[in-house]
Design an enzyme around this catalytic site. Structure first.
Site, short mmCIF file in Angstrom:
data_model
loop_
_atom_site.label_atom_id
_atom_site.label_comp_id
_atom_site.label_asym_id
_atom_site.label_seq_id
_atom_site.Cartn_x
_atom_site.Cartn_y
_atom_site.Cartn_z
CD1 TRP A 103 -8.45 -84.20 17.20
CD2 TRP A 103 -9.27 -84.70 19.23
NE1 TRP A 103 -9.70 -85.21 17.39
CE2 TRP A 103 -10.07 -85.43 18.48
CE3 TRP A 103 -9.68 -84.41 20.89
CZ2 TRP A 103 -10.97 -86.13 19.12
CZ3 TRP A 103 -10.64 -85.39 21.12
CH2 TRP A 103 -11.41 -86.02 20.27
CG ASP A 173 -2.31 -85.21 19.67
OD1 ASP A 173 -2.24 -86.24 19.45
OD2 ASP A 173 -3.60 -84.57 20.33
CE LYS A 197 -8.19 -90.67 16.45
NZ LYS A 197 -8.17 -89.84 17.52
C1 LIG Z 1 -8.67 -88.89 18.53
C2 LIG Z 1 -7.56 -87.85 18.88
C3 LIG Z 1 -7.48 -87.51 20.25
C4 LIG Z 1 -8.44 -88.13 21.34
O1 LIG Z 1 -8.06 -89.44 21.65
P1 LIG Z 1 -8.45 -90.06 22.77
O2 LIG Z 1 -7.78 -91.39 23.05
O3 LIG Z 1 -10.07 -90.52 22.47
O4 LIG Z 1 -8.56 -89.30 24.11
C5 LIG Z 1 -6.56 -86.41 20.51
N1 LIG Z 1 -5.74 -85.90 19.43
C6 LIG Z 1 -6.08 -86.29 18.09
C7 LIG Z 1 -5.28 -85.54 17.33
C8 LIG Z 1 -6.95 -87.26 17.79
O5 LIG Z 1 -6.97 -87.59 16.70
#
Ligand SMILES: *Cc1c(COP(=O)(O)O)cnc(C)c1O
Length: 361
Positions: A103, A173, A197
């Site tokens: 990511w 993030d 998540k």
């Molecule tokens: C799942 C995830 C993403 C991507 O998320 P989307 O909503 O599918 O774009 C980005 N960063 C991290 C740390 C993730 O776990």
């Protein structure tokens, strides 16, 4: 009677059962209005109240100061990979990035479309199994971008002090560990998290921004890409993902009722320590992340023998444990221990691990 199902999926993932029940009820009859939440206009008083409550719950749970604004945006965390540099980075400027998972690498790729990226730490060469330390972060960087928890490889930053001392704005993030542990959230200038998540349903992104950071780039921004427009419109610039925001609101309420972030952190610590101590007792299983960097949200582990891995996966399935398989490009196992996973689920998993190790060891 079949035992309870425990869902260890990495995302979309487990949510509190009460949230599923309330969300289901709202689809049929929202707040006794006779209408479904799915047919409710987003400018109605009823939905405005949902949005307001969701925003104020985030402010309360994160103890945000008045400079920090809360938005619920479309497009998932992946949209933030480019919306962030678009709003914060001029073409001739530098942003510092950490490369600690797939990511983070994707975020770097997108940022390079808008300005210069300096990768200040990377563990790519070691299959992202540890987190780089002693990074030198240039003071000239417009911001430092980190991924607080690395969902795929199972690492998580635990000592945030070096970031706080870097003297540049921090963009994080937090998709896979937001609201799972106490942090001084005001130290972050921009936080984003795909909701699927730890905060709610897929289809919405939680974004927290220090508004003083905005309005400093030269480029023209599309209306929907400019955070300032969303702030001015109370996160209702256009039709928000109504149902996804509602599910977030319910999950945030649940978290507040559990006692908030500090209370859930205690349980998250217990879950992680049970899983990792079991892992370390059983030589048949091997944790893949460096011990000091282990994630309390996504625990990754393997076995030396692929046949045994298959066998253990089948046993998990028989015992109603779902989503234990590792990321498609990584293999092995990944147990995601998000806020809604009860300690009981981890007990069931670790008992199966012990039993398996005894039989095979
Ligand atoms: C799942 C995830 C993403 C991507 O998320 P989307 O909503 O599918 O774009 C980005 N960063 C991290 C740390 C993730 O776990």
């Amino acid at each position: 009677m079949k035992s309870a199902i425990y869902n260890f999926n990495a995302g979309p993932s487990i949510l509190p059962k009460t949230v599923f029940e309330q969300a289901a009820q709202a689809v049929l009859n929202f707040n006794n209005s006779g209408l479904s939440i799915l047919e409710l206009g987003h400018r109605t008083e009823a939905f405005q109240a949902v949005m307001n409550e969701a925003i104020s719950l985030v402010k309360e749970l994160m103890q945000l100061d008045a400079d920090h604004e809360v938005l619920f945006l479309h497009g998932g965390a992946s949209t933030q990979f480019f919306q962030v540099p678009m709003n914060l980075l001029n073409e001739n400027e530098i942003a510092a990035y950490t490369d600690t998972d797939i990511w983070g690498a994707k975020a770097i790729k997108e940022a390079r479309l808008f300005g210069h990226v300096e990768v200040v730490g990377s563990s790519k060469e070691a299959a992202y199994s540890y987190l780089p330390k002693n990074m030198i972060i240039p003071k000239t960087a417009k911001y430092l971008h980190i991924t607080t928890n690395n969902t795929i490889y199972g690492t998580q930053w635990h000592d945030m002090q070096p970031f706080y001392e870097a003297g540049v704005p921090i963009v994080a993030d937090m998709s896979s560990d937001i609201l799972s542990r106490t942090l001084d959230f005001n130290k972050y200038d921009l936080i984003y998290a795909g909701a699927q998540k730890n905060v709610g349903a897929a289809g919405v992104n939680l974004v927290v921004i220090n508004k003083n950071l905005l309005g400093k780039v030269d480029r023209k921004l599309p209306v929907m890409m400019d955070y300032r427009n969303h702030i001015e419109n109370g996160s209702m610039l256009n039709t928000p993902p109504v149902f996804a925001v509602y599910v977030c609101m319910l999950t945030l309420r649940w978290l507040r009722d559990q006692g908030g972030v500090a209370a859930i952190e205690k349980i998250n610590d217990q879950k992680a320590s049970l899983l990792y101590s079991t892992l370390d007792q059983l030589p048949i299983f091997k944790g893949t992340a460096a011990k000091e960097d282990r994630s309390k949200m996504n625990a990754t582990f393997v076995m030396d023998n692929a046949d045994l891995e298959k066998e253990f996966l089948a046993i998990c399935k028989e015992n109603n444990l779902v989503g234990i398989k590792g990321y498609r490009t990584v293999g092995g196992f990944r147990a995601s221990l998000y806020n809604a996973m009860p300690l009981e689920g981890v007990k069931v998993l670790t008992d199966l691990m012990k039993d398996f190790a005894q039989r095979k060891g």
